[in-house]
Design a protein around this motif. Structure first.
Motif, short mmCIF file in Angstrom:
data_model
loop_
_atom_site.label_atom_id
_atom_site.label_comp_id
_atom_site.label_asym_id
_atom_site.label_seq_id
_atom_site.Cartn_x
_atom_site.Cartn_y
_atom_site.Cartn_z
N LYS A 69 26.68 -30.51 -35.27
CA LYS A 69 27.24 -29.60 -36.29
C LYS A 69 28.73 -29.80 -36.52
CE LYS A 69 26.74 -25.15 -36.39
NZ LYS A 69 26.48 -24.72 -37.76
N ARG A 73 30.81 -28.49 -34.60
CA ARG A 73 31.23 -27.09 -34.44
C ARG A 73 32.40 -27.01 -33.46
NH1 ARG A 73 28.29 -22.10 -35.36
NH2 ARG A 73 28.68 -20.47 -33.84
N SER A 110 23.77 -21.40 -37.32
CA SER A 110 23.28 -21.84 -38.62
C SER A 110 23.19 -23.37 -38.65
CB SER A 110 24.20 -21.33 -39.72
OG SER A 110 25.56 -21.63 -39.42
N ASN A 120 23.90 -25.86 -40.50
CA ASN A 120 24.75 -26.57 -41.46
C ASN A 120 25.80 -27.35 -40.67
OD1 ASN A 120 25.79 -24.12 -40.51
ND2 ASN A 120 27.26 -23.97 -42.17
N SER A 137 26.19 -21.89 -45.42
CA SER A 137 25.01 -21.84 -44.54
C SER A 137 23.76 -22.26 -45.31
CB SER A 137 24.85 -20.43 -43.98
OG SER A 137 25.96 -20.11 -43.17
N HIS A 192 35.25 -21.75 -43.24
CA HIS A 192 33.79 -21.61 -43.31
C HIS A 192 33.33 -21.40 -44.75
CE1 HIS A 192 29.94 -21.35 -41.63
NE2 HIS A 192 30.14 -20.51 -40.64
MG MG Z 1 27.35 -20.58 -39.03
#
Ligand code: MG
Ligand code: AMP
Length: 334
Positions: A53, A55, A140, A142, A148, A223
């Motif tokens: 991700k 992330r 999520s 994405n 998302s 985001h």
């Molecule tokens: Mg998310």
């Protein structure tokens, strides 16, 4: 890696559960948005999820469990408030932040002493939790910073080749992420707006005022950004704002207007592309991420979205829209 496309047939779900049990990454439908699931008790698998991700490591994950009893597989304690909230809203789009058990990997909690947990209200997600028999961490599905995913195409657009499989469950119902609530005390403290509203929670007055100071770690990050600027317009002013923007940018502009009738007054400007006219905040919320992603392939230079009232689900819708607008503003960092 080839990403396996699975249906929600019995055989395909059994296959998805096998992949999950072996530490694989599987995108799954929930009632909110698609989640990227991985077993929550496998730190290596969780580490691979952050890589897939992109992330940020300081943004913890929501752990999904099958039922109220299983909350204790990750939480050290279920407070009376948490019990009450679970009785009222589980399964559903409500995530509870509770004291974490020591055996929950740091990768899941981003090193916090709390864990976020919820019971999804989706037959496929629940079936997979039962089949896998372990809690599943599922943010999520994405790439970090992107809107998302509410459809399987969105998951594949961001993660094809980076995850083991995706289970197709059709478009998601709520279209916005869960509400995150700190349930350690005696009143719920909303850390992120979502599918369960303040009104449903009975959060008013003092408790509400406390929300802005205590945000979820994830709400600090860039985001919900599509690949084009998002402009927020006051209710009813979308067409005018879009026309002005066409002149400023010298190119076509997309418009998402909100009208109770579901129809927009005729526009004279030819360079304004009407992307959708949802009737209310709930309709806008359900379609918003889909519309923002779709706008990228409509040949428009920017998207104007009309604001909705900050009440009910409108609060979560405005939170996401503001952050999409901020993330795509010319002055936005990164
Ligand atoms: Mg998310
Ligand atoms: P996502 O699943 O991508 O919607 O993101 C999960 C959200 O839950 C992020 O905003 C996280 O910061 C938040 N979250 C997860 N764990 C915790 C926690 N222990 N405390 C507060 N917020 C959390």
């Amino acid at each position: 890696m080839t990403t396996l496309r699975l249906t929600s047939s019995h055989d395909d779900l059994a296959r998805a559960a096998e992949i999950l049990c072996a530490g694989g990454l599987v995108a799954i439908p929930t009632e909110t948005v698609y989640g990227l699931a991985v077993r929550a008790d496998d730190a290596d698998a969780v580490a691979r999820l952050y890589v897939a991700k992109d992330r940020p490591a300081d943004n913890p994950l929501i752990v999904h469990v099958a039922d109220v009893d299983a909350v204790l597989s990750v939480a050290r304690e279920v407070t009376p408030l948490a019990r009450d909230l679970l009785a009222r809203f589980a399964p559903g789009p409500l995530t509870l932040v509770l004291p974490a058990r020591d055996d929950v990997p740091d990768a899941v909690t981003a090193g916090l002493d709390t864990v976020a947990v919820r019971i999804p209200d989706h037959p496929v997600a629940l079936a997979l939790l039962h089949l896998a028999g372990v809690p599943l961490a599922a943010p999520s599905a994405n790439r970090s910073t992107r809107p998302s995913p509410t459809r399987v195409e969105h998951v594949l657009a961001d993660l094809d080749g980076r995850i083991d499989a995706v289970v197709d469950g059709g478009p998601t119902r709520v279209g916005l992420e869960s509400t995150v609530v700190d349930a350690r005390g005696v009143v719920p403290i909303v850390l992120r707006e979502g599918g369960v509203t303040h009104e449903m929670l009975g959060v008013t007055g003092v408790a509400e005022a406390r929300t802005s100071a205590h945000r979820s770690p994830g709400t600090r990050h860039r985001h919900y950004a599509p690949a084009l600027p998002v402009h927020l317009a006051e209710p009813g002013t979308g067409p005018g704002v879009a026309v002005a923007l066409v002149a400023e940018l010298g190119g076509p502009v997309g418009l998402i207007a909100v009208r109770a009738s579901g129809a927009l007054e005729p526009l004279t400007a030819t360079d304004v592309t009407v992307l959708a006219v949802p009737r209310d905040a709930a309709e806008l919320g359900a379609e918003m991420f889909t519309l923002l992603r779709a706008a990228e392939s409509r040949g428009v230079a920017a998207v104007v979205v009309e604001a909705v009232a900050e009440e009910g689900i409108g609060r979560a819708v405005m939170d996401r829209l503001r952050r999409a607008a901020d993330a795509t503003a010319p002055t936005s960092a990164s």
